[in-house]
Design a protein around this motif. Structure first.
Motif, mmCIF file in Angstrom:
data_model
loop_
_atom_site.group_PDB
_atom_site.id
_atom_site.type_symbol
_atom_site.label_atom_id
_atom_site.label_comp_id
_atom_site.label_asym_id
_atom_site.label_seq_id
_atom_site.Cartn_x
_atom_site.Cartn_y
_atom_site.Cartn_z
ATOM 1 N N ILE A 1 45.133 9.524 12.207
ATOM 2 C CA ILE A 1 46.254 9.552 13.154
ATOM 3 C C ILE A 1 46.325 8.228 13.917
ATOM 4 C CG2 ILE A 1 47.234 10.690 15.181
ATOM 5 C CD1 ILE A 1 45.741 13.275 14.175
ATOM 6 N N ALA A 2 45.163 7.771 14.413
ATOM 7 C CA ALA A 2 45.136 6.514 15.182
ATOM 8 C C ALA A 2 45.555 5.333 14.302
ATOM 9 C CB ALA A 2 43.742 6.287 15.759
ATOM 10 N N GLU A 3 45.113 5.311 13.074
ATOM 11 C CA GLU A 3 45.487 4.214 12.176
ATOM 12 C C GLU A 3 46.976 4.240 11.844
ATOM 13 O OE1 GLU A 3 42.756 4.394 8.889
ATOM 14 O OE2 GLU A 3 41.132 3.524 10.095
ATOM 15 N N ARG A 4 47.564 5.423 11.794
ATOM 16 C CA ARG A 4 49.010 5.523 11.550
ATOM 17 C C ARG A 4 49.785 4.936 12.727
ATOM 18 N NH1 ARG A 4 52.200 6.377 7.205
ATOM 19 N NH2 ARG A 4 50.158 6.998 6.496
ATOM 20 N N ILE A 5 49.308 5.216 13.951
ATOM 21 C CA ILE A 5 49.943 4.647 15.141
ATOM 22 C C ILE A 5 49.879 3.123 15.080
ATOM 23 C CG2 ILE A 5 49.789 4.438 17.657
ATOM 24 C CD1 ILE A 5 48.651 7.362 17.617
ATOM 25 N N ARG A 6 48.713 2.575 14.723
ATOM 26 C CA ARG A 6 48.554 1.122 14.611
ATOM 27 C C ARG A 6 49.442 0.560 13.512
ATOM 28 N NH1 ARG A 6 48.379 -1.905 17.448
ATOM 29 N NH2 ARG A 6 47.085 -3.458 16.420
ATOM 30 N N ALA A 7 49.581 1.297 12.405
ATOM 31 C CA ALA A 7 50.428 0.826 11.302
ATOM 32 C C ALA A 7 51.892 0.735 11.730
ATOM 33 C CB ALA A 7 50.288 1.754 10.094
ATOM 34 N N LEU A 8 52.261 1.512 12.737
ATOM 35 C CA LEU A 8 53.627 1.449 13.273
ATOM 36 C C LEU A 8 53.784 0.327 14.285
ATOM 37 C CD1 LEU A 8 54.279 5.263 13.703
ATOM 38 C CD2 LEU A 8 55.417 3.728 12.074
ATOM 39 N N GLY A 9 52.688 -0.394 14.545
ATOM 40 C CA GLY A 9 52.751 -1.544 15.438
ATOM 41 C C GLY A 9 52.478 -1.229 16.892
ATOM 42 N N HIS A 10 51.891 -0.081 17.167
ATOM 43 C CA HIS A 10 51.594 0.318 18.543
ATOM 44 C C HIS A 10 50.102 0.584 18.685
ATOM 45 C CE1 HIS A 10 55.767 0.644 19.890
ATOM 46 N NE2 HIS A 10 55.999 0.893 18.615
ATOM 47 N N TYR A 11 49.635 0.537 19.930
ATOM 48 C CA TYR A 11 48.225 0.810 20.194
ATOM 49 C C TYR A 11 48.013 2.303 20.372
ATOM 50 C CZ TYR A 11 47.464 -4.142 20.658
ATOM 51 O OH TYR A 11 47.372 -5.482 20.395
ATOM 52 N N ALA A 12 46.964 2.801 19.762
ATOM 53 C CA ALA A 12 46.611 4.218 19.891
ATOM 54 C C ALA A 12 45.915 4.444 21.231
ATOM 55 C CB ALA A 12 45.687 4.631 18.746
ATOM 56 N N PRO A 13 46.218 5.574 21.897
ATOM 57 C CA PRO A 13 45.481 5.882 23.118
ATOM 58 C C PRO A 13 44.021 6.119 22.767
ATOM 59 C CG PRO A 13 46.782 7.777 22.421
ATOM 60 C CD PRO A 13 47.141 6.626 21.524
ATOM 61 N N GLY A 14 43.126 5.786 23.693
ATOM 62 C CA GLY A 14 41.714 5.942 23.353
ATOM 63 C C GLY A 14 40.818 6.239 24.538
ATOM 64 N N THR A 15 41.411 6.630 25.674
ATOM 65 C CA THR A 15 40.570 6.964 26.824
ATOM 66 C C THR A 15 40.810 8.419 27.212
ATOM 67 O OG1 THR A 15 42.238 6.361 28.486
ATOM 68 C CG2 THR A 15 40.773 4.583 27.696
ATOM 69 N N TYR A 16 39.832 8.976 27.901
ATOM 70 C CA TYR A 16 39.994 10.349 28.381
ATOM 71 C C TYR A 16 41.207 10.468 29.294
ATOM 72 C CZ TYR A 16 35.335 11.394 26.563
ATOM 73 O OH TYR A 16 34.256 11.574 25.756
ATOM 74 N N ARG A 17 41.442 9.472 30.111
ATOM 75 C CA ARG A 17 42.597 9.493 31.014
ATOM 76 C C ARG A 17 43.893 9.564 30.207
ATOM 77 N NH1 ARG A 17 42.603 5.462 35.790
ATOM 78 N NH2 ARG A 17 41.161 7.045 36.458
ATOM 79 N N GLN A 18 44.002 8.725 29.183
ATOM 80 C CA GLN A 18 45.220 8.747 28.349
ATOM 81 C C GLN A 18 45.349 10.087 27.638
ATOM 82 O OE1 GLN A 18 44.139 5.185 26.154
ATOM 83 N NE2 GLN A 18 45.996 4.164 26.881
ATOM 84 N N PHE A 19 44.258 10.573 27.068
ATOM 85 C CA PHE A 19 44.316 11.844 26.354
ATOM 86 C C PHE A 19 44.702 12.993 27.281
ATOM 87 C CE2 PHE A 19 41.067 10.173 23.061
ATOM 88 C CZ PHE A 19 42.091 9.687 22.264
ATOM 89 N N SER A 20 44.174 13.001 28.516
ATOM 90 C CA SER A 20 44.484 14.099 29.437
ATOM 91 C C SER A 20 45.965 14.084 29.828
ATOM 92 C CB SER A 20 43.595 14.049 30.676
ATOM 93 O OG SER A 20 43.920 12.950 31.502
ATOM 94 N N LYS A 21 46.573 12.910 29.890
ATOM 95 C CA LYS A 21 47.992 12.820 30.209
ATOM 96 C C LYS A 21 48.872 13.243 29.030
ATOM 97 C CE LYS A 21 47.653 9.182 33.676
ATOM 98 N NZ LYS A 21 47.943 7.779 33.990
ATOM 99 N N LEU A 22 48.404 12.992 27.825
ATOM 100 C CA LEU A 22 49.210 13.255 26.630
ATOM 101 C C LEU A 22 48.990 14.644 26.024
ATOM 102 C CD1 LEU A 22 48.696 9.794 24.887
ATOM 103 C CD2 LEU A 22 50.852 10.665 25.823
#
Length: 101
Positions: A77-98
């Motif tokens: 999933i994270a690599e697909r986000i990167r392949a679209l040219g965007h940064y994948a979320p990767g912190t607990y704070r980001q995950f809790s918001k999403l």
């Protein structure tokens, strides 16, 4: 004095037949999926660590199989986000918001 190099956008220019706006929307939804998947991974790992009772071995192994499969899916999933040219979320704070879990 030397000129500073011009700053370029943090999102690389990608032409895969999807507009920048649509790629951003897809990456945003994939980021939510990544957050939910990571949360599920953590919950499953917690169950694996804390299982008790007469079904201990069976459940312990089942949870281990599940969290291992979940871990492998996270990377895709994270690599697909990167392949679209965007940064994948990767912190607990980001995950809790999403996350919706």
């Amino acid at each position: 004095m030397a000129k500073s190099p011009k700053k370029t956008s943090s999102v690389p220019r990608i032409n895969i037949g999807i507009s920048d706006k649509d790629r951003a929307a897809v990456a945003g939804e994939l980021s939510k999926l990544l957050a939910d998947s990571y949360t599920l991974y953590l919950m499953t790992h917690n169950f694996h660590w804390n299982v008790t009772g007469p079904m201990f071995n069976t459940l312990h192994l089942m949870f281990m199989t599940q969290y291992t499969e979940e871990w492998n899916a996270l990377d895709s999933i994270a690599e697909r986000i990167r392949a679209l040219g965007h940064y994948a979320p990767g912190t607990y704070r980001q995950f809790s918001k999403l996350s919706s879990i």
